[in-house]
Design a protein around this motif. Structure first.
Motif, PDB file in Angstrom:
ATOM      1  N   GLY A  44      -4.629  -6.041   4.335  1.00 36.88           N
ATOM      2  CA  GLY A  44      -3.238  -5.873   3.949  1.00 36.88           C
ATOM      3  C   GLY A  44      -3.021  -5.984   2.455  1.00 36.88           C
ATOM      4  N   TRP A  45      -3.591  -7.013   1.845  1.00 33.85           N
ATOM      5  CA  TRP A  45      -3.395  -7.213   0.415  1.00 33.85           C
ATOM      6  C   TRP A  45      -4.143  -6.168  -0.419  1.00 33.85           C
ATOM      7  CZ3 TRP A  45       0.291  -9.512  -2.011  1.00 33.85           C
ATOM      8  CH2 TRP A  45       0.976 -10.580  -1.418  1.00 33.85           C
ATOM      9  N   THR A  46      -5.325  -5.764   0.049  1.00 36.87           N
ATOM     10  CA  THR A  46      -6.074  -4.740  -0.689  1.00 36.87           C
ATOM     11  C   THR A  46      -5.357  -3.400  -0.630  1.00 36.87           C
ATOM     12  OG1 THR A  46      -8.188  -5.857  -0.294  1.00 36.87           O
ATOM     13  CG2 THR A  46      -8.285  -3.529  -0.872  1.00 36.87           C
ATOM     14  N   TYR A  47      -4.773  -3.089   0.531  1.00 36.74           N
ATOM     15  CA  TYR A  47      -4.045  -1.827   0.645  1.00 36.74           C
ATOM     16  C   TYR A  47      -2.795  -1.851  -0.224  1.00 36.74           C
ATOM     17  CZ  TYR A  47      -2.215   2.451   2.631  1.00 36.74           C
ATOM     18  OH  TYR A  47      -1.751   3.734   2.779  1.00 36.74           O
ATOM     19  N   TRP A  48      -2.122  -2.977  -0.262  1.00 37.51           N
ATOM     20  CA  TRP A  48      -0.975  -3.121  -1.158  1.00 37.51           C
ATOM     21  C   TRP A  48      -1.429  -2.925  -2.606  1.00 37.51           C
ATOM     22  CZ3 TRP A  48      -0.642  -6.932  -4.961  1.00 37.51           C
ATOM     23  CH2 TRP A  48       0.567  -6.971  -5.667  1.00 37.51           C
ATOM     24  N   PHE A  49      -2.545  -3.579  -2.959  1.00 33.45           N
ATOM     25  CA  PHE A  49      -3.086  -3.480  -4.315  1.00 33.45           C
ATOM     26  C   PHE A  49      -3.446  -2.038  -4.646  1.00 33.45           C
ATOM     27  CE2 PHE A  49      -6.949  -3.649  -7.057  1.00 33.45           C
ATOM     28  CZ  PHE A  49      -6.361  -4.171  -8.199  1.00 33.45           C
ATOM     29  N   MET A  50      -4.018  -1.325  -3.663  1.00 36.11           N
ATOM     30  CA  MET A  50      -4.388   0.067  -3.889  1.00 36.11           C
ATOM     31  C   MET A  50      -3.177   0.903  -4.283  1.00 36.11           C
ATOM     32  SD  MET A  50      -5.525   3.030  -1.255  1.00 36.11           S
ATOM     33  CE  MET A  50      -3.798   3.448  -1.013  1.00 36.11           C
TER      34      MET A  50
END
Length: 462
Positions: free
Chosen positions: A96-102
């Motif tokens: 979730g956080w990596t996708y947000w960061f992406m």
């Protein structure tokens, strides 16, 4: 009823199938095709169409893996929720956080492109000023209700779809009938007249796959829309099954026409390849018109990305993997706190455009590629775990399956690992391999420091 269910009911089911189709299209066809394609063309030459075809097949497998889970268990949390359930809590947190960061860093790339396109008309305007204007405009759009957002994105994305199709048709008329070229067919000489079809050999194709995969980032937006879709059981499979055709038409088709019309080693010298092609056709003011279209394309992709960041923070907060303030919705049903928080961080892109305008696109693209590859990798791993958690009868009853599973998942995972390795050999791009471990380390510490959620989040989609 769980707190997650109560919150999800507040999300408006305002996205129709046509909205979802265009949102996923808007996220996938943006800066990577219109602006970044010049970089990949320099690496692979006319063989760039082959690079996009190879990458497109892998993307299709990834999307079918996601679709298999989304149709069986449709939730707004999408692949973050599936990873949380089938792989483990940390996998859901990291995804979730990596996708947000992406999407934050992709948003940086999009508003960076806006600056370049504005410079076409106004060379004296600093790119950071244009980037700031784009950020403010798209933030305002995302704070309206979801139906209005969907309608806005539908027409915004339609502009570039019509433009690409028009360019392909006009290009084919030039190639075969000499349209706009004094009646003299251009033919196919440009495919091999400047060093051959693969002027940089197989190595050029392999290196180009890094930027190719970056340009595909956004197709998985289909999964994010599930929580606000009117009929996810119908709209999600339809959108996913059309991915391969979009890739063939909008990437392989469009770039093949460009390579036939224009010498590959001159593309990118004077702006976007799309601007150059329309200028070559000879239509009055064509370059200005197409520059407006590619500007709208960047804004469209940025718009879809900002939509995604707000929803992902919302879903993370429901799983107790983000501050609870992100689960609050506005009166119109939008996760406005998450949207505003993401917009605030995007000010970093404005600052980068101010201090290193020439290098910012390469750096941002590299970091975003690692982030999106991480998300895709976890989608594939989760699909394998999803299958193992099912009985043979349950697998047979799945209505939307990943073709050639599990082999297609293993092949896709190996391909993604290969792309990461190739990144280490490209100057400017290899910085992402330094940033990625730092990001994962930050996530791990954040996960350990968060308030335990018990088992509620793991049961939220069961």
């Amino acid at each position: 009823m769980s707190q997650q269910s109560l919150n999800e009911e507040k999300l408006q089911k305002g996205l129709s199938e046509r909205h979802i189709q265009m949102i996923s299209l808007g996220g996938a066809i943006g800066v990577g095709l219109f602006y970044g394609s010049a970089t990949t063309i320099k690496m692979a030459g006319p063989a760039i169409s082959l690079s996009y075809l190879i990458g497109g097949i892998i993307i299709f497998f990834i999307m079918r893996a996601l679709g298999e889970m989304a149709v069986a268990e449709p939730v707004s949390g999408s692949f973050s929720a599936y990873a949380n359930k089938y792989v483990g809590p940390f996998a859901g947190y990291l995804t979730g956080w990596t996708y947000w960061f992406m999407w934050v860093v992709v948003g940086m790339a999009e508003i960076t492109a806006v600056g370049h396109y504005i410079n076409y008309w106004f060379p004296s305007v600093p790119t950071w000023v244009s980037a700031l204007g784009a950020l403010l405009l798209m933030t305002a759009v995302n704070l309206i209700n979801v139906k209005a957002f969907g309608e806005f994105e539908f027409w915004f994305a339609l502009i570039k779809v019509v433009t690409i199709i028009g360019m392909i048709i006009a290009g084919l008329l030039m190639i075969f009938f000499g349209f706009g070229n004094g009646g003299q067919p251009i033919g196919f000489d440009n495919l091999w007249a400047h060093g051959g079809f693969m002027p940089n050999g197989i190595t050029g194709i392999l290196f180009s796959l890094v930027m190719v995969m970056f340009s595909f980032g956004g197709v998985e937006l289909i999964g994010i829309t599930a929580g606000e879709a009117k009929d996810p059981q119908k709209s999600i499979p339809n959108a996913i099954n059309k991915v391969i055709w979009r890739i063939l038409i909008f990437y392989v088709g469009a770039l093949s026409v460009i390579m036939i019309l224009y010498p590959w080693n001159e593309v990118g010298e004077n702006g976007s390849p799309f601007v150059l092609v329309y200028d070559k056709i000879g239509i009055p003011a064509a370059a200005t018109i197409i520059n407006f279209v590619v500007l709208s394309a960047a804004l469209s992709a940025f718009n879809s990305g900002l939509f995604s960041t707000g929803r992902m923070l919302y879903n993370l907060s429901l799983q107790n993997n983000a501050p609870k303030i992100f689960s609050k919705l506005s009166k119109s049903g939008t996760p406005n706190i998450g949207i505003l928080f993401s917009s605030f961080l995007l000010l970093i892109a404005v600052f980068l455009n101010y201090i290193v305008p020439e290098k910012v696109f390469t750096y941002i693209s590299a970091v975003a590629t690692v982030a999106v590859i991480t998300s895709w990798t976890i989608i594939l791993i989760t699909q394998l775990k999803f299958r193992k958690a099912k009985t043979k009868q349950e697998v047979d009853q799945l209505t939307f399956k990943l073709p050639f599973a599990p082999y297609s998942a293993y092949i896709s995972l190996a391909f993604l690992a290969f792309v990461v390795v190739m990144m280490g050999f490209i100057d400017g791009v290899n910085i992402a391999l330094v940033v990625a471990p730092v990001w994962f380390g930050i996530l791990f510490m954040g996960y350990k420091m968060r308030k335990p959620a018990g088992t509620e989040s793991r049961k939220s989609i069961g």
